[in-house]
Motif scaffolding. Structure first.
Motif, PDB file in Angstrom:
ATOM      1  N   UNK A   1     -23.154 -16.231   5.196  1.00 26.19           N
ATOM      2  CA  UNK A   1     -22.359 -16.159   3.974  1.00 26.19           C
ATOM      3  C   UNK A   1     -20.879 -16.087   4.333  1.00 26.19           C
ATOM      4  N   UNK A   2     -20.064 -16.522   3.386  1.00 26.40           N
ATOM      5  CA  UNK A   2     -18.619 -16.461   3.589  1.00 26.40           C
ATOM      6  C   UNK A   2     -18.102 -15.117   3.078  1.00 26.40           C
ATOM      7  N   UNK A   3     -17.303 -14.471   3.905  1.00 21.61           N
ATOM      8  CA  UNK A   3     -16.761 -13.160   3.557  1.00 21.61           C
ATOM      9  C   UNK A   3     -15.251 -13.176   3.782  1.00 21.61           C
ATOM     10  N   UNK A   4     -14.546 -12.446   2.959  1.00 26.60           N
ATOM     11  CA  UNK A   4     -13.096 -12.283   3.123  1.00 26.60           C
ATOM     12  C   UNK A   4     -12.794 -10.809   3.366  1.00 26.60           C
ATOM     13  N   UNK A   5     -11.810 -10.553   4.209  1.00 28.02           N
ATOM     14  CA  UNK A   5     -11.433  -9.179   4.555  1.00 28.02           C
ATOM     15  C   UNK A   5     -10.070  -8.879   3.925  1.00 28.02           C
ATOM     16  N   UNK A   6     -10.066  -7.954   2.967  1.00 27.29           N
ATOM     17  CA  UNK A   6      -8.798  -7.499   2.399  1.00 27.29           C
ATOM     18  C   UNK A   6      -8.134  -6.514   3.355  1.00 27.29           C
ATOM     19  N   UNK A   7      -6.831  -6.502   3.325  1.00 29.19           N
ATOM     20  CA  UNK A   7      -6.124  -5.543   4.174  1.00 29.19           C
ATOM     21  C   UNK A   7      -6.504  -4.110   3.822  1.00 29.19           C
ATOM     22  N   UNK A   8      -6.703  -3.277   4.861  1.00 28.56           N
ATOM     23  CA  UNK A   8      -7.077  -1.883   4.626  1.00 28.56           C
ATOM     24  C   UNK A   8      -5.927  -1.144   3.937  1.00 28.56           C
ATOM     25  N   UNK A   9      -6.301  -0.330   2.983  1.00 25.21           N
ATOM     26  CA  UNK A   9      -5.302   0.456   2.250  1.00 25.21           C
ATOM     27  C   UNK A   9      -4.835   1.614   3.142  1.00 25.21           C
ATOM     28  N   UNK A  10      -3.534   1.675   3.499  1.00 23.00           N
ATOM     29  CA  UNK A  10      -3.054   2.742   4.385  1.00 23.00           C
ATOM     30  C   UNK A  10      -2.849   4.054   3.620  1.00 23.00           C
ATOM     31  N   UNK A  11      -3.381   5.131   4.178  1.00 19.31           N
ATOM     32  CA  UNK A  11      -3.206   6.463   3.582  1.00 19.31           C
ATOM     33  C   UNK A  11      -2.737   7.395   4.697  1.00 19.31           C
ATOM     34  N   UNK A  12      -1.484   7.738   4.649  1.00 15.56           N
ATOM     35  CA  UNK A  12      -0.943   8.656   5.644  1.00 15.56           C
ATOM     36  C   UNK A  12      -0.546   7.994   6.944  1.00 15.56           C
ATOM     37  N   UNK A  13      -0.657   6.666   7.042  1.00 14.73           N
ATOM     38  CA  UNK A  13      -0.191   5.947   8.233  1.00 14.73           C
ATOM     39  C   UNK A  13       0.646   4.775   7.762  1.00 14.73           C
ATOM     40  N   UNK A  14       1.324   4.112   8.692  1.00 15.65           N
ATOM     41  CA  UNK A  14       2.200   3.014   8.327  1.00 15.65           C
ATOM     42  C   UNK A  14       1.433   1.758   7.932  1.00 15.65           C
ATOM     43  N   UNK A  15       2.106   0.919   7.121  1.00 11.05           N
ATOM     44  CA  UNK A  15       1.491  -0.330   6.669  1.00 11.05           C
ATOM     45  C   UNK A  15       1.257  -1.290   7.834  1.00 11.05           C
ATOM     46  N   UNK A  16       2.178  -1.251   8.810  1.00  5.42           N
ATOM     47  CA  UNK A  16       2.041  -2.146   9.962  1.00  5.42           C
ATOM     48  C   UNK A  16       0.782  -1.811  10.752  1.00  5.42           C
ATOM     49  N   UNK A  17       0.539  -0.507  10.989  1.00  3.76           N
ATOM     50  CA  UNK A  17      -0.665  -0.112  11.716  1.00  3.76           C
ATOM     51  C   UNK A  17      -1.923  -0.524  10.944  1.00  3.76           C
ATOM     52  N   UNK A  18      -1.863  -0.367   9.605  1.00  5.85           N
ATOM     53  CA  UNK A  18      -3.009  -0.754   8.777  1.00  5.85           C
ATOM     54  C   UNK A  18      -3.290  -2.253   8.878  1.00  5.85           C
ATOM     55  N   UNK A  19      -2.218  -3.054   8.904  1.00  6.55           N
ATOM     56  CA  UNK A  19      -2.397  -4.511   8.980  1.00  6.55           C
ATOM     57  C   UNK A  19      -2.978  -4.923  10.330  1.00  6.55           C
ATOM     58  N   UNK A  20      -2.494  -4.279  11.416  1.00  9.45           N
ATOM     59  CA  UNK A  20      -3.031  -4.582  12.749  1.00  9.45           C
ATOM     60  C   UNK A  20      -4.512  -4.238  12.811  1.00  9.45           C
ATOM     61  N   UNK A  21      -4.883  -3.096  12.254  1.00  8.83           N
ATOM     62  CA  UNK A  21      -6.281  -2.679  12.270  1.00  8.83           C
ATOM     63  C   UNK A  21      -7.149  -3.622  11.428  1.00  8.83           C
ATOM     64  N   UNK A  22      -6.598  -4.111  10.304  1.00  7.97           N
ATOM     65  CA  UNK A  22      -7.337  -5.072   9.462  1.00  7.97           C
ATOM     66  C   UNK A  22      -7.603  -6.364  10.229  1.00  7.97           C
TER      67      UNK A  22
END
Length: 468
Positions: free
Chosen positions: A29-50
């Protein structure tokens, strides 16, 4: 990385390997990954982890993962704002715009000294959460990439797999022993039972070199067993063509120059054209329709063809003999003959005879000009000698008959003298009889020898001159 961290991380690597089972291309199946919502950490770190989670999903081969740039371009074109999209309803809306079956979303945050990753897979069709998992981690934030992301993905995929109930497929075929492919993967030969099939639509293919390929779409339902029975159609038929002429040339479609008999040909079903040719027989052109799996044997009888011979011969009174049929030569008239080899003989009085082989081909005309060689005095002498032989034979027979009559007369006189008792007369008659019997014997033997010698001489002379 501490020993304790390695101890915690390694089991999740093992779990990730377990859930990344090979899946048919039609199951993915085709799946899409939304960027993880950052809580208490920076947006850049969240994007790298996503991005790391997206890469891990690709490597499992369980999903077609929509590339990030394509996903953002589609959502931007639709005027959809990703930031702040954390509710299930918003995630479902994004999935519908992207045209995917499932979405992976979640968050990454820090609570005190503990980092936490929360992931969930949402079914776009019904909006329900299909799988969810969390992973808590104490340590440096960098370790979220190397340990936290793989462990969180392993947990959510394990949950995803646990929600799936497999189906079962039983495949039978007539004949048995046919190779089976399911969703592009070879599974074995019939009869075949395939367990633990992920629900979905599959293409089933049954293949064998001697049969037409069987294809079918099958839907596997969760917790159900599906049975398929297939009767395969033979891909070939068999054809044999033989004739009554050993060297006739048989052509079947593109097969050329088969002599006398084709043997058993393995050939595709359908209409096939064949022809049979020979120089001495009428040609055959026919077609036949072969039923799949059928064996057809044809015995074709060829009919003799005709040809024309036009013969001009000298002398005009020559006699023609062909195929043991003798007739007066129809000089320059067409003669119809069966195709093939014929022995032609010409003869005429006082001419040396001629014997010649003639080949008559189908529907052809052959012109012959033949002249006999004059035999002259040799042949005349032979005929005269034969006449003299007959005369001498008759003369010899007459002499022998006369001698026999004379001998019989003297024998009667000898017998009368013997009965009369006249000794002098008896002695005289006995002497006469002895002389007559000697002459009779000599004449008879001489006439016989002369007759036999004449017959042998004339026969040898005729053979030397080749007189028929």
């Amino acid at each position: 990385m501490t020993s304790a961290m390695r101890f915690i991380y390694l089991p999740y690597v093992f779990i990730l390997l377990l859930v990344t089972v090979p899946v048919s291309a039609q199951d993915i199946k085709t799946i899409a990954v939304l960027g993880l919502d950052p809580i208490g950490i920076g947006k850049a770190e969240s994007q790298v982890l996503s991005n790391r989670i997206r890469t891990i999903l690709v490597n499992t081969s369980m999903f077609h993962v929509l590339e990030r740039a394509n996903m953002e371009a589609i959502l931007l074109e639709q005027g959809f704002q990703q930031s702040g999209c954390t509710s299930d309803e918003c995630i479902v809306e994004a999935g519908q715009l992207l045209g995917v079956k499932e979405m992976l979303a979640g968050s990454v945050g820090k609570f005190g000294e503990v980092y936490t990753i929360e992931l969930r897979i949402i079914d776009i069709e019904n909006g329900k959460i299909k799988a969810a998992a969390t992973y808590d981690f104490r340590g440096e934030i960098e370790n979220l990439l190397t340990e936290g992301a793989p462990a969180a993905v392993a947990r959510v995929l394990q949950s995803y797999q646990n929600q799936t109930t497999f189906g079962k497929l039983i495949i039978r075929s007539e004949p048995a022993g046919i190779e089976v492919s399911l969703g592009g993967d070879k599974k074995g030969i019939t009869p075949l039972v395939i367990d633990q099939i992920i629900p979905g639509s599959y293409e089933i293919i049954l293949q064998n070199a001697d049969y037409e390929t069987y294809t079918n779409q099958v839907r596997i339902e969760s917790g159900f067993t599906r049975e398929i029975s297939a009767t395969l159609i033979p891909a070939f038929s068999y054809l044999q063509i033989a004739t009554n002429v050993a060297d006739a040339i048989i052509n079947v479609d593109t097969l050329k120059g088969i002599s006398g008999s084709t043997g058993l040909l393995k050939i595709c079903p359908g209409i096939h054209r064949f022809s049979i040719n020979h120089d001495y027989y009428l040609p055959i052109k026919e077609e036949t329709n072969l039923i799949p799996g059928d064996t057809l044997s044809l015995q074709i009888k060829l009919e003799k063809a005709k040809g024309i011979m036009i013969l001009a011969a000298q002398p005009e009174n020559a006699t023609l003999s062909i195929s043991e049929i003798s007739q007066q030569l129809p000089n320059s008239d067409p003669i119809e003959l069966s195709a093939g080899e014929h022995i032609l003989r010409l003869q005429a009085p006082y001419y040396y005879p001629l014997e010649q082989s003639v080949i008559i081909k189908r529907e052809n005309t052959i012109n012959l000009n033949l002249s006999l060689i004059y035999g002259g005095d040799d042949l005349s002498y032979t005929e005269k000698r034969q006449t003299w032989l007959m005369a001498s034979t008759i003369t010899s027979a007459a002499v022998a008959l006369t001698s026999a009559l004379v001998a019989n007369h003297f024998y009667d006189k000898y017998s009368d003298a013997q009965l009369s008792g006249d000794a002098a007369n008896y002695k005289n008659k006995t002497k006469n009889w002895d002389q007559v019997s000697k002459v009779f014997t000599t004449v008879t033997i001489s006439a016989s020898i002369f007759t036999i010698w004449n017959w042998i001489y004339v026969k040898n002379l005729r053979q030397e001159l080749n007189v028929l």
